[in-house]
Motif scaffolding. Structure first.
Motif, PDB file in Angstrom:
ATOM      1  N   ASP A   1       0.831  -1.207   0.000  1.00  0.00           N
ATOM      2  CA  ASP A   1       0.000   0.000   0.000  1.00  0.00           C
ATOM      3  C   ASP A   1       0.864   1.255   0.000  1.00  0.00           C
ATOM      4  O   ASP A   1       0.591   2.220  -0.720  1.00  0.00           O
ATOM      5  CB  ASP A   1      -0.918   0.010   1.228  1.00  0.00           C
ATOM      6  CG  ASP A   1      -2.012  -1.035   1.133  1.00  0.00           C
ATOM      7  OD1 ASP A   1      -2.204  -1.575   0.016  1.00  0.00           O
ATOM      8  OD2 ASP A   1      -2.662  -1.319   2.146  1.00  0.00           O
ATOM      9  N   GLN A   2       1.922   1.242   0.809  1.00  0.00           N
ATOM     10  CA  GLN A   2       2.815   2.399   0.859  1.00  0.00           C
ATOM     11  C   GLN A   2       3.540   2.582  -0.466  1.00  0.00           C
ATOM     12  O   GLN A   2       3.738   3.718  -0.931  1.00  0.00           O
ATOM     13  CB  GLN A   2       3.815   2.232   2.001  1.00  0.00           C
ATOM     14  CG  GLN A   2       4.794   3.383   2.158  1.00  0.00           C
ATOM     15  CD  GLN A   2       4.123   4.698   2.508  1.00  0.00           C
ATOM     16  OE1 GLN A   2       2.968   4.712   2.962  1.00  0.00           O
ATOM     17  NE2 GLN A   2       4.815   5.793   2.287  1.00  0.00           N
TER      18      GLN A   2
ATOM     19  N   MET B   1      -3.901  13.727  -3.587  1.00  0.00           N
ATOM     20  CA  MET B   1      -4.350  14.346  -2.340  1.00  0.00           C
ATOM     21  C   MET B   1      -5.317  13.436  -1.596  1.00  0.00           C
ATOM     22  O   MET B   1      -5.266  13.309  -0.367  1.00  0.00           O
ATOM     23  CB  MET B   1      -5.008  15.687  -2.643  1.00  0.00           C
ATOM     24  CG  MET B   1      -4.040  16.798  -2.987  1.00  0.00           C
ATOM     25  SD  MET B   1      -3.215  17.472  -1.526  1.00  0.00           S
ATOM     26  CE  MET B   1      -4.606  18.165  -0.646  1.00  0.00           C
ATOM     27  N   ARG B   2      -6.205  12.791  -2.320  1.00  0.00           N
ATOM     28  CA  ARG B   2      -7.164  11.892  -1.684  1.00  0.00           C
ATOM     29  C   ARG B   2      -6.472  10.672  -1.080  1.00  0.00           C
ATOM     30  O   ARG B   2      -6.895  10.150  -0.046  1.00  0.00           O
ATOM     31  CB  ARG B   2      -8.221  11.443  -2.689  1.00  0.00           C
ATOM     32  CG  ARG B   2      -9.203  12.544  -3.081  1.00  0.00           C
ATOM     33  CD  ARG B   2     -10.249  12.029  -4.057  1.00  0.00           C
ATOM     34  NE  ARG B   2     -11.232  13.044  -4.365  1.00  0.00           N
ATOM     35  CZ  ARG B   2     -12.312  13.308  -3.637  1.00  0.00           C
ATOM     36  NH1 ARG B   2     -12.544  12.598  -2.546  1.00  0.00           N
ATOM     37  NH2 ARG B   2     -13.159  14.250  -3.982  1.00  0.00           N
ATOM     38  N   VAL B   3      -5.396  10.227  -1.733  1.00  0.00           N
ATOM     39  CA  VAL B   3      -4.666   9.081  -1.204  1.00  0.00           C
ATOM     40  C   VAL B   3      -4.028   9.420   0.145  1.00  0.00           C
ATOM     41  O   VAL B   3      -4.012   8.599   1.075  1.00  0.00           O
ATOM     42  CB  VAL B   3      -3.592   8.629  -2.222  1.00  0.00           C
ATOM     43  CG1 VAL B   3      -2.647   7.612  -1.584  1.00  0.00           C
ATOM     44  CG2 VAL B   3      -4.251   8.033  -3.448  1.00  0.00           C
ATOM     45  N   HIS B   4      -3.508  10.641   0.263  1.00  0.00           N
ATOM     46  CA  HIS B   4      -2.818  11.052   1.489  1.00  0.00           C
ATOM     47  C   HIS B   4      -3.760  11.697   2.506  1.00  0.00           C
ATOM     48  O   HIS B   4      -3.314  11.999   3.622  1.00  0.00           O
ATOM     49  CB  HIS B   4      -1.705  12.043   1.158  1.00  0.00           C
ATOM     50  CG  HIS B   4      -0.573  11.436   0.393  1.00  0.00           C
ATOM     51  ND1 HIS B   4       0.445  10.734   0.994  1.00  0.00           N
ATOM     52  CD2 HIS B   4      -0.299  11.419  -0.939  1.00  0.00           C
ATOM     53  CE1 HIS B   4       1.308  10.312   0.089  1.00  0.00           C
ATOM     54  NE2 HIS B   4       0.882  10.719  -1.099  1.00  0.00           N
ATOM     55  N   ALA B   5      -4.995  11.932   2.143  1.00  0.00           N
ATOM     56  CA  ALA B   5      -5.927  12.632   3.033  1.00  0.00           C
ATOM     57  C   ALA B   5      -6.246  11.776   4.258  1.00  0.00           C
ATOM     58  O   ALA B   5      -6.307  10.543   4.184  1.00  0.00           O
ATOM     59  CB  ALA B   5      -7.205  12.984   2.295  1.00  0.00           C
ATOM     60  N   ARG B   6      -6.424  12.427   5.377  1.00  0.00           N
ATOM     61  CA  ARG B   6      -6.847  11.780   6.614  1.00  0.00           C
ATOM     62  C   ARG B   6      -8.050  12.550   7.160  1.00  0.00           C
ATOM     63  O   ARG B   6      -7.924  13.441   7.994  1.00  0.00           O
ATOM     64  CB  ARG B   6      -5.708  11.786   7.647  1.00  0.00           C
ATOM     65  CG  ARG B   6      -4.487  10.996   7.238  1.00  0.00           C
ATOM     66  CD  ARG B   6      -4.767   9.496   7.204  1.00  0.00           C
ATOM     67  NE  ARG B   6      -3.567   8.736   6.908  1.00  0.00           N
ATOM     68  CZ  ARG B   6      -3.173   8.412   5.691  1.00  0.00           C
ATOM     69  NH1 ARG B   6      -3.909   8.794   4.640  1.00  0.00           N
ATOM     70  NH2 ARG B   6      -2.082   7.702   5.494  1.00  0.00           N
ATOM     71  N   PRO B   7      -9.247  12.236   6.662  1.00  0.00           N
ATOM     72  CA  PRO B   7     -10.437  12.988   7.083  1.00  0.00           C
ATOM     73  C   PRO B   7     -10.658  12.896   8.592  1.00  0.00           C
ATOM     74  O   PRO B   7     -10.454  11.853   9.209  1.00  0.00           O
ATOM     75  CB  PRO B   7     -11.575  12.306   6.312  1.00  0.00           C
ATOM     76  CG  PRO B   7     -10.908  11.594   5.169  1.00  0.00           C
ATOM     77  CD  PRO B   7      -9.572  11.179   5.688  1.00  0.00           C
TER      78      PRO B   7
END
Length: 285
Positions: free
Chosen positions: A42-43, A158-164
């Motif tokens: 994943d990373q 950005m969505r991959v790294h986002a943490r909502p």
């Protein structure tokens, strides 16, 4: 049978070591084999997506600069034209960078996101205008799509790294950030106030030492001296008091009064102030 992958790690520890009956703790190093952790696919994919987005942005920047620079070169020098063309894509790229930095502050990131979209539209219109002017509208449309694809690729990264964050956690983060931001804002404010206070103190010292100010203006008039004058506390003398004492001691020479007053006060005195006080004493006499 598949052999499990291992890795060698270095471990250091203090162990007792005795020589001639004297024991000391020394550092012992040993190397041990431990099972290697499984590969984090994943990373790896996340890193690949990020690198791909950066490549797309770079390609879009080069393409747009080339196209828009060619369009602007019709009216200005080529060097100036291509330098100005960089601004079209750099604007929305900067907005994306700001959006990344503010990814945990949705309210502030919204402004950067909106500005980035409008900047992208302007850049795409300029690329299309290049194709239209050179009678190649299809190339203009395809070239404009390059920037749109780059912007979309960055949005995916950005969505991959986002943490909502949930609503309550977001409020907690906002309050803590506001408190820290307030402390950070006070650093330059305190520096500014300290610089201003230091400037005021330096100005006051300069004026006092040069005699441009008269700290004795609120004191009693010099022509009120005489036998009935109250005794003077010599530990807290002013320039006016020192001049009056010199006058009462029979010193009438201006330079002598200045020298005597400076000795009594322990600091230089203003000749202008001495002259003024001597004139008052002479009129009173």
């Amino acid at each position: 049978m598949k052999t499990r992958r291992t890795e060698t790690i270095e471990r250091k520890r203090l162990v007792p070591h005795t020589v001639d009956g004297e024991t000391e703790l020394v550092l012992d190093t040993e190397y041990i084999e431990v099972p290697a952790p499984p590969r984090d696919w994943d990373q790896l994919v996340r890193i690949g997506v990020t690198i791909g987005a950066c490549i797309l942005v770079t390609v879009a920047l080069v393409w747009s600069t080339s196209a828009i620079g060619g369009l602007l070169a019709l009216s200005v020098v080529a060097v100036v034209a291509y330098a100005a063309a960089v601004a079209f894509d750099m604007t929305w790229i900067m907005c994306m960078a700001v959006e990344w930095l503010l990814r945990y502050d949705p309210a502030r990131a919204k402004t950067a996101r909106r500005a980035g979209r409008w900047s992208l539209v302007v850049s795409m219109a300029a690329v299309f205008a290049h194709g239209y002017v050179f009678e190649q509208p299809v190339i203009g449309i395809v070239g404009a799509a390059v920037s749109a694809l780059a912007k979309g690729g960055w949005g995916i990264a950005m969505r991959v790294h986002a943490r909502p964050l949930d609503d309550r956690t977001q409020q907690w983060v906002t309050k803590r950030r506001a408190a820290v931001d307030g402390q950070l804002a006070m650093i330059p404010i305190r520096r500014e106030l300290q610089r201003g206070q230091a400037t005021v103190e330096a100005e006051q010292r300069t004026l006092t030492e040069s005699g441009s100010t008269d700290p004795d203006q609120s004191g009693p008039s010099a022509n009120g001296s005489g036998p009935s004058a109250p005794p003077i506390d010599r530990k807290s003398l002013t320039t006016k008091d020192a001049v009056r004492i010199a006058w009462e001691d029979g010193i009438r020479d201006r330079d002598g009064v200045i020298h005597d007053a400076a000795q009594r006060l322990g600091r230089p005195v203003s000749p202008d102030s001495v002259d003024r006080y001597l004139r008052d004493l002479k009129r009173g006499a």
